[in-house]
Each structure stands twice: as structure tokens, then as C-alpha cells.
Scaffold this active site. Sequence first.
Site, mmCIF file in Angstrom:
data_model
loop_
_atom_site.group_PDB
_atom_site.id
_atom_site.type_symbol
_atom_site.label_atom_id
_atom_site.label_comp_id
_atom_site.label_asym_id
_atom_site.label_seq_id
_atom_site.Cartn_x
_atom_site.Cartn_y
_atom_site.Cartn_z
ATOM 1 N N ALA A 11 0.799 -1.227 0.000
ATOM 2 C CA ALA A 11 0.000 0.000 0.000
ATOM 3 C C ALA A 11 0.830 1.276 0.000
ATOM 4 O O ALA A 11 0.460 2.267 -0.630
ATOM 5 C CB ALA A 11 -0.927 -0.001 1.221
ATOM 6 N N HIS A 12 1.964 1.258 0.712
ATOM 7 C CA HIS A 12 2.685 2.535 0.891
ATOM 8 C C HIS A 12 3.366 3.023 -0.377
ATOM 9 O O HIS A 12 3.893 4.134 -0.402
ATOM 10 C CB HIS A 12 3.678 2.452 2.058
ATOM 11 C CG HIS A 12 4.853 1.550 1.839
ATOM 12 N ND1 HIS A 12 6.146 2.020 1.849
ATOM 13 C CD2 HIS A 12 4.941 0.221 1.630
ATOM 14 C CE1 HIS A 12 6.981 1.000 1.670
ATOM 15 N NE2 HIS A 12 6.269 -0.096 1.537
ATOM 16 N N CYS A 70 20.136 0.463 1.749
ATOM 17 C CA CYS A 70 21.365 0.765 2.462
ATOM 18 C C CYS A 70 21.051 0.887 3.943
ATOM 19 O O CYS A 70 19.920 1.168 4.324
ATOM 20 C CB CYS A 70 21.956 2.071 1.958
ATOM 21 S SG CYS A 70 20.754 3.371 1.823
#
Length: 379
Positions: A195-196, A322
Amino acid sequence: MIYFDYNATAPVMREAREAWLKVTEDLGGNPSSFHRAGSRAAAVLADAREGLAALLGCHPLDIVWTSGATEANNTVIHHFARTLDSKSEIWVSAIEHPCVAESAQHYFGKRARLIPVTREGVIDLDWLTAELADTRPGLVAVMAANNETGVIQPWREVLAMCRQYQVPFFTDAVQWLGKMPARGLGECDYVSGAAHKFGGPRGVGFLKVPHQRRLTPLLLGGPQEGGRRAGTENVPLIAAMMAALTVREKQMSEHQHLLRGLWRDNFERQLVRSVPGTTLVGAGQRRLWNTVLALMPEGDRKFQWVARLDKAGFAVSTGSACTVGKEAPSHVLAAMGFNAAQATRAVRFSGGWETTEADWSALLKAVAQVHEEMSRVKA
Ligand code: PLP
């Protein structure tokens, strides 16, 4: 802060926030409970399931709610690890997100073969055609669009090839959804989304699986989702996810994509002019309209760029995952034939549906400014 990191997480839409609040405040029951509060929560799930199935073009029972794409992707690979015989291979593209790549490596080791990609970051269809004529893997996994480069993968062609040879096909559609129309994705056997990436909240996603086939659950301990994923469904997050995707599907148009793609292309043209020594990655390929991946000039390090642009008010990112203080070389760039030194210079600019032409222009000015500062430091 002008936000150019949609591929990491897009801003949460008002509609998603409202849907979350409404369900949280008004529909607090457990969707597995028999009482009315439970049934009302279950009805929200049923609506969301139907809505998503209609957008993807699949059966509502094909949808399994998850905590995000990482879980959905792990579920698919885990399922095949549990069900294929010990000799079967799975083939995954060399540019999959680590939650597919590492999971494949973990469960299949050498039996997870990498589908190579070209220098432009698109999977090698000739390789796949030749190999499929010879061998039948237990699963083929090719993402719909890459998160680092934005390069669109020929998932429809791969789906057709897999159909021809009766091989299950899985596509990670995380970066596709919300930026490109969802229709047609439901034809793939397995599809994941988060969703994000399209204006919904973090921590919720879905997996589309064929409901007629058994799915070995990754999470055990409850009958939810037809026994395919244990744990009480996060009803407010699911409602918010569907609110966001529905908005995006309505907003989308060919015209919008062309226009936004032109702003991005314009930014790229001017970027290589104002920052000599910059290389654009995958720019000759069909790409998502929002993404730029650039290798900045020699001697520059991606974190310096990200930090300086952040200070100047622009959120951008390095191309690959990262952790603080540690640079992970991008397996995507490596698969495309770039070396480790080149990968340390990769900066990703990913705009979105709220990014304006003026935002791209402001970003260009900031980039030119940072380049000047860094040149002074180097001199
Ligand atoms: N797949 C792709 C292509 C992604 O870009 C991401 C997130 O960056 C994921 C999967 C994992 O999504 P999540 O972190 O929401 O589980």
C-alpha cells in the site's frame, strides 16, 4: 521539503487517512468474530477483497491480505520451496527486490537460477525463450517494474510464455501499482503489492494467488484468509490501502503519464547538461513515468548527494537498499553490467502524482547547486 522518493514510500493520501480513521473508530470488531461488530469488520474486508479483485481482474478469493510485499513475496517463494520436488528449479530475474532474491536464495540455493538482464535493465527474453524450450522450472518470477531503475519488465510476454509451457508465473507489482493501471495483473498466477507505494499506509499489502490451488502458509496459527495467512487482518490498514488504490486508478490517464514522463525526461536532459559526467540508467527503455536513476560524476558518492540535497530541502535516495554508514552495492546495477565504483554513485529521483513541473525544475536547480559545491570541495 520537496519529496522525490515515491519509490521508497509515497505520501499517504487524505482518502487513505480518512478510511483508516473511520474503520478504526467505527468498526473495531475482530473480523473473525460471530457477533455484529465482527461481521461489520468482516464486511469491510469483503468489500476490499471485491474491490481489489475487480481492479486486478481476478476472483475475490484470490486475494490474501498481508503485512506488506515482503511477506507476500516470501510467502510465494516459501510455498514453492515446500511443494516442489527437491530437483526443481525456480527462475527469478536478476533484478528482483531482495525480499524475492534472498528468499529464493535461502530456500532454493543453486536451484534458484537468475534470469539475466540487458545493460538497459530489462530481462533477456531471448534467454528465457531458449531456456524454456529446454527446461521447465517450477516457477518464474519477474517483477512488473524495477524499483531502482523504473524499467518496465515485459511481464505480459513472460506470462504468455509461462502459459504456453504451463509454468506458474509470479510478478511483484509493487512499483507498478498506483503508477500504471492494475488491469490485467490478475491473469498472473501470483501478484504482490504494498500500500505505501501508492498512497496507502505502511505495513499492509496483499498477495494474489489462484484460489483453486492450495497455498502453504508462511504464518501459522489461525484460520484467517482461508487458512492461507494466520493472524487477525488489519482491517483499518486494508480499508486505507483500498481507498488509496481506488483513487489512483481513477486519477490515472494516458495523458497524465505522458505529461509527467515529459517533465521527467526534461529533467534528465537538463541534468546531464548541468552536471557533466552524469550517466542515466535505463533511459532508453520503457520506464515508469516517475523514476530517474543517475550515476553521478566520478569521485562523487551517493550519500553526499543525498545528504546535501536533503539539506537543500529535497528528499531523494540512493538507488539501492542501504543501512546507516554502510553502502550495499546494488545487485540491480551489477546485473546490468555496472561495476561497484559506478554503483557507489547511483542516485534515484522518484517523483509521483503530486509532483509538479515546478518541483522538477526546483530539483534541477538544487542539483546544479550541489554539483557546484561538490566541485569546489574537490578542487
Ligand atoms: N518489492 C519491491 C519492488 C519494492 O520496491 C519493495 C519495497 O521497496 C518491496 C517489494 C517490499 O515492500 P515492503 O517493504 O512494503 O514489504
